[in-house]
Design a protein around this motif. Sequence first.
Motif, PDB file in Angstrom:
ATOM      1  N   ARG A 192       1.882  -3.351  -6.346  1.00 59.19           N
ATOM      2  CA  ARG A 192       1.069  -3.544  -7.534  1.00 59.19           C
ATOM      3  C   ARG A 192      -0.136  -4.410  -7.200  1.00 59.19           C
ATOM      4  O   ARG A 192      -0.048  -5.253  -6.326  1.00 59.19           O
ATOM      5  N   PRO A 193      -1.285  -4.223  -7.837  1.00 54.13           N
ATOM      6  CA  PRO A 193      -1.411  -3.445  -9.061  1.00 54.13           C
ATOM      7  C   PRO A 193      -1.602  -1.952  -8.839  1.00 54.13           C
ATOM      8  O   PRO A 193      -1.420  -1.182  -9.774  1.00 54.13           O
ATOM      9  N   CYS A 194      -1.990  -1.475  -7.636  1.00 49.74           N
ATOM     10  CA  CYS A 194      -2.239  -0.044  -7.440  1.00 49.74           C
ATOM     11  C   CYS A 194      -1.738   0.428  -6.084  1.00 49.74           C
ATOM     12  O   CYS A 194      -1.659  -0.353  -5.139  1.00 49.74           O
ATOM     13  N   ASN A 195      -1.428   1.736  -6.027  1.00 48.58           N
ATOM     14  CA  ASN A 195      -1.076   2.391  -4.774  1.00 48.58           C
ATOM     15  C   ASN A 195      -1.417   3.868  -4.922  1.00 48.58           C
ATOM     16  O   ASN A 195      -1.771   4.320  -6.006  1.00 48.58           O
ATOM     17  N   PHE A 196      -1.298   4.625  -3.842  1.00 55.04           N
ATOM     18  CA  PHE A 196      -1.662   6.043  -3.857  1.00 55.04           C
ATOM     19  C   PHE A 196      -0.486   6.973  -4.148  1.00 55.04           C
ATOM     20  O   PHE A 196      -0.672   8.187  -4.198  1.00 55.04           O
ATOM     21  N   VAL A 197       0.708   6.454  -4.349  1.00 61.96           N
ATOM     22  CA  VAL A 197       1.886   7.312  -4.448  1.00 61.96           C
ATOM     23  C   VAL A 197       1.841   8.244  -5.644  1.00 61.96           C
ATOM     24  O   VAL A 197       2.127   9.445  -5.502  1.00 61.96           O
TER      25      VAL A 197
END
Length: 182
Positions: free
Chosen positions: A162-167
């Motif tokens: 977190r806060p973001c990923n590519f999954v």
Amino acid sequence: MGHVTKEVAFEPLNIAVLTVSDTRNFDTDSSGDALVEGLTDAGHFLGGRAIVKDDIYQIRAQVSQWIADAEVHAILITGGTGFTARDSTPEAMLPLFDKVVEGYGELFRQISYEEIGTSTIQSRALAGIANRTVIFCMPGSTRACQTAWHKIIREQLDSRHRPCNFVEMVKPHTHTACGSRS
């Protein structure tokens, strides 16, 4: 700074590894080996592995095959990102990208500066998205691959990060949307 949350389950990905080299083979490909070790140690699956000559069309042919395969979620490319006459990975990849991940190359060079100083400006590391497949291109040295994997890519391919990923982008049924930055 990002973090891993326990409220979200780890979602393993199928990740292909491509080595771009005029001289390496599977017995001498320590950079490819380092990436395979990193991704499998993290809990992901090897979705394919190849070595191609530093030739725009051979690179594009192999990557295009993986991009078209819905079971390959990410591609790690090592080699061909320098400035010699034979380095052609960026030229091969840019026309295939639907979107460029601008921050990856910038962050890679920032981190590399701490390791190799100003020589990092000779890296044309880049990343992009093609057909819901995320592609990371890095220099051919084993150390550069370890830096890219451990300090950038591993977190971005972890559904818990977190806060973001590519999954969620590469596996749309997964619910790992970007969270709050607060």
